[in-house]
Design a protein around this motif. Structure first.
Motif, PDB file in Angstrom:
ATOM      1  N   ILE A 135       0.836  -1.200   0.000  1.00 30.77           N
ATOM      2  CA  ILE A 135       0.000   0.000   0.000  1.00 30.77           C
ATOM      3  C   ILE A 135       0.874   1.255   0.000  1.00 30.77           C
ATOM      4  CG2 ILE A 135      -1.669   1.340   1.351  1.00 30.77           C
ATOM      5  CD1 ILE A 135      -2.840  -1.340   2.300  1.00 30.77           C
ATOM      6  N   LEU A 136       1.934   1.234   0.818  1.00 29.62           N
ATOM      7  CA  LEU A 136       2.853   2.373   0.849  1.00 29.62           C
ATOM      8  C   LEU A 136       3.570   2.546  -0.490  1.00 29.62           C
ATOM      9  CD1 LEU A 136       4.454   2.120   4.411  1.00 29.62           C
ATOM     10  CD2 LEU A 136       2.721   3.729   3.611  1.00 29.62           C
ATOM     11  N   LEU A 137       3.973   1.428  -1.097  1.00 31.91           N
ATOM     12  CA  LEU A 137       4.623   1.506  -2.401  1.00 31.91           C
ATOM     13  C   LEU A 137       3.676   2.087  -3.452  1.00 31.91           C
ATOM     14  CD1 LEU A 137       6.687  -1.803  -2.769  1.00 31.91           C
ATOM     15  CD2 LEU A 137       7.560   0.529  -2.581  1.00 31.91           C
ATOM     16  N   MET A 138       2.428   1.643  -3.432  1.00 33.34           N
ATOM     17  CA  MET A 138       1.438   2.169  -4.376  1.00 33.34           C
ATOM     18  C   MET A 138       1.202   3.657  -4.144  1.00 33.34           C
ATOM     19  SD  MET A 138      -1.351  -0.939  -4.447  1.00 33.34           S
ATOM     20  CE  MET A 138      -2.478  -0.052  -5.522  1.00 33.34           C
ATOM     21  N   ALA A 139       1.122   4.046  -2.887  1.00 34.07           N
ATOM     22  CA  ALA A 139       0.906   5.459  -2.573  1.00 34.07           C
ATOM     23  C   ALA A 139       2.073   6.301  -3.074  1.00 34.07           C
ATOM     24  CB  ALA A 139       0.710   5.639  -1.069  1.00 34.07           C
ATOM     25  N   GLY A 140       3.302   5.835  -2.813  1.00 31.35           N
ATOM     26  CA  GLY A 140       4.480   6.568  -3.268  1.00 31.35           C
ATOM     27  C   GLY A 140       4.555   6.644  -4.782  1.00 31.35           C
ATOM     28  N   LEU A 141       4.273   5.523  -5.439  1.00 30.66           N
ATOM     29  CA  LEU A 141       4.288   5.493  -6.906  1.00 30.66           C
ATOM     30  C   LEU A 141       3.292   6.485  -7.488  1.00 30.66           C
ATOM     31  CD1 LEU A 141       4.966   4.095  -9.673  1.00 30.66           C
ATOM     32  CD2 LEU A 141       3.064   2.544  -9.173  1.00 30.66           C
ATOM     33  N   ASN A 142       2.069   6.474  -6.987  1.00 33.91           N
ATOM     34  CA  ASN A 142       1.029   7.333  -7.538  1.00 33.91           C
ATOM     35  C   ASN A 142       1.244   8.809  -7.191  1.00 33.91           C
ATOM     36  OD1 ASN A 142      -0.957   5.539  -8.956  1.00 33.91           O
ATOM     37  ND2 ASN A 142      -0.900   4.505  -6.989  1.00 33.91           N
ATOM     38  N   LEU A 143       1.834   9.072  -6.037  1.00 37.08           N
ATOM     39  CA  LEU A 143       2.176  10.455  -5.708  1.00 37.08           C
ATOM     40  C   LEU A 143       3.251  10.979  -6.644  1.00 37.08           C
ATOM     41  CD1 LEU A 143       2.193  10.537  -1.795  1.00 37.08           C
ATOM     42  CD2 LEU A 143       0.805  11.962  -3.312  1.00 37.08           C
ATOM     43  N   ALA A 144       4.274  10.151  -6.903  1.00 33.34           N
ATOM     44  CA  ALA A 144       5.357  10.571  -7.786  1.00 33.34           C
ATOM     45  C   ALA A 144       4.838  10.824  -9.204  1.00 33.34           C
ATOM     46  CB  ALA A 144       6.453   9.507  -7.809  1.00 33.34           C
ATOM     47  N   LEU A 158       3.235   6.432 -20.142  1.00 33.75           N
ATOM     48  CA  LEU A 158       3.549   6.483 -18.721  1.00 33.75           C
ATOM     49  C   LEU A 158       2.371   6.003 -17.883  1.00 33.75           C
ATOM     50  CD1 LEU A 158       5.677   7.240 -16.641  1.00 33.75           C
ATOM     51  CD2 LEU A 158       4.781   9.578 -16.635  1.00 33.75           C
ATOM     52  N   ARG A 159       1.166   6.371 -18.282  1.00 32.34           N
ATOM     53  CA  ARG A 159      -0.026   5.917 -17.543  1.00 32.34           C
ATOM     54  C   ARG A 159      -0.235   4.414 -17.702  1.00 32.34           C
ATOM     55  NH1 ARG A 159      -4.557  10.519 -18.808  1.00 32.34           N
ATOM     56  NH2 ARG A 159      -3.076  12.221 -18.959  1.00 32.34           N
ATOM     57  N   LEU A 160       0.077   3.898 -18.870  1.00 32.63           N
ATOM     58  CA  LEU A 160      -0.034   2.450 -19.074  1.00 32.63           C
ATOM     59  C   LEU A 160       0.931   1.718 -18.159  1.00 32.63           C
ATOM     60  CD1 LEU A 160      -1.114  -0.009 -20.604  1.00 32.63           C
ATOM     61  CD2 LEU A 160       0.646   0.412 -22.348  1.00 32.63           C
ATOM     62  N   ILE A 161       2.158   2.197 -18.082  1.00 31.63           N
ATOM     63  CA  ILE A 161       3.152   1.584 -17.187  1.00 31.63           C
ATOM     64  C   ILE A 161       2.694   1.716 -15.742  1.00 31.63           C
ATOM     65  CG2 ILE A 161       5.523   1.753 -16.334  1.00 31.63           C
ATOM     66  CD1 ILE A 161       6.313   2.677 -19.165  1.00 31.63           C
ATOM     67  N   ALA A 162       2.135   2.890 -15.396  1.00 26.52           N
ATOM     68  CA  ALA A 162       1.637   3.100 -14.033  1.00 26.52           C
ATOM     69  C   ALA A 162       0.507   2.136 -13.712  1.00 26.52           C
ATOM     70  CB  ALA A 162       1.156   4.538 -13.873  1.00 26.52           C
ATOM     71  N   GLY A 163      -0.395   1.939 -14.676  1.00 28.05           N
ATOM     72  CA  GLY A 163      -1.491   0.994 -14.468  1.00 28.05           C
ATOM     73  C   GLY A 163      -0.986  -0.413 -14.231  1.00 28.05           C
TER      74      GLY A 163
END
Length: 290
Positions: free
Chosen positions: A28-37, A66-71
């Protein structure tokens, strides 16, 4: 049995929110950090026009890539969280907060396989519905509506390979099909309700974030809200469907029944349905041979 599976899956989900957080807080923390960045990277000069960077109109090819990679990254982290959650429920595993073991990729690959099989199942079902439409007119509409639900039922009978992969149990598609005999409709109906609930909760989450964005027009708040949308959307799906799959796995692997809160009566009913379905299948098989 249909209501028993649904009730137990939802009870497990809403009763084990603490377990979900305890097992998957690292992801969850990793996802939060990824999406914030990524929100900071994609934030336009005049701010987001929508709730999140994931829902913004694509104005450049690089942004879309970039959004595809983020998804894909969010999905991978979601699978890792779901795996940790199911392992904590079913076997009491307390894996390291970040554990990208091969089992996570196995769960992903097997889900992709199920989705592919589901798409392939729809081809003959829609073809049959087309034939029915040509012959009986109005009844074809019912066939077209029923086709996705039938495909869902067939997929659910095979879906036991997902919690099995999380537990490193080498359950095959054939074994999953056999183990879920007599429970297909119950599992399919539960999956349909859980899917609809997931959509409703995601839409409600988007609406709440939209209200917060309007109430607090601050750039820092906008970044947090942008990151919260994919985090919450993936989290809801992980939470609900992992609970459903853990419940169904407990039905067919009775040693895990107590872990997911199944009663003796529910497991006995599942066993009875399974045995009856197996007996009918054996009779049909003998009939075809004769």
């Amino acid at each position: 049995m249909i209501l028993s599976v649904l009730e137990r899956a939802l009870a497990l989900a809403f009763g084990r929110i603490g377990t979900l957080l305890a097992a998957s807080w690292g992801y969850i923390l990793l996802m939060a950090g990824l999406n914030l960045a990524l929100s900071g990277q994609l934030l336009p000069g005049d701010g987001f026009t929508t709730v999140s960077y994931m829902t913004e109109p694509v104005v450049a090819a690089d942004d879309g890539a970039l959004r595809l990679i983020a998804g894909l990254a969010n999905i991978l982290l979601g699978f890792a969280a779901a795996t940790a959650y199911m392992r904590r429920i079913l076997i009491g595993a307390k894996d390291f907060p970040f554990s990208f073991a091969p089992r996570v990729l196995k769960v992903m690959v097997k889900l992709l396989l199920l989705l592919l099989l589901g798409a392939l199942m729809l081809v003959p079902l829609f073809a049959l519905a087309g034939i029915i439409t040509a012959v009986t007119a109005g009844f074809g509409i019912i066939a077209f509506i029923a086709a996705p639900f039938i495909a869902l039922m067939l997929m659910q009978k095979l879906s036991l390979i997902l919690p099995a992969a999380a537990l490193e149990d080498d359950l095959t598609l054939r074994q999953s099909w056999s183990a879920s005999a007599g429970l297909g409709w119950a599992m399919a109906f539960a999956a349909l309700v859980v899917g609809l609930l997931s959509v409703v909760m995601t839409l409600a989450w988007t609406w709440i974030l939209g209200l917060l964005k309007a109430a607090f027009p601050d750039p820092a708040v906008a970044l947090a809200i942008s990151a919260a949308l994919p985090l919450g959307s993936v989290g809801v799906s992980v939470w609900l469907f992992a609970s459903l799959h853990a419940t169904c796995y407990g039905l067919v692997r009775e040693r895990y029944a107590e872990r997911v809160g199944l009663t003796a009566g529910q497991t006995e009913e599942a066993r009875t349905r399974h045995d009856a379905a197996q007996a009918i299948a054996r009779v049909k098989s003998l009939g075809r041979r004769n």
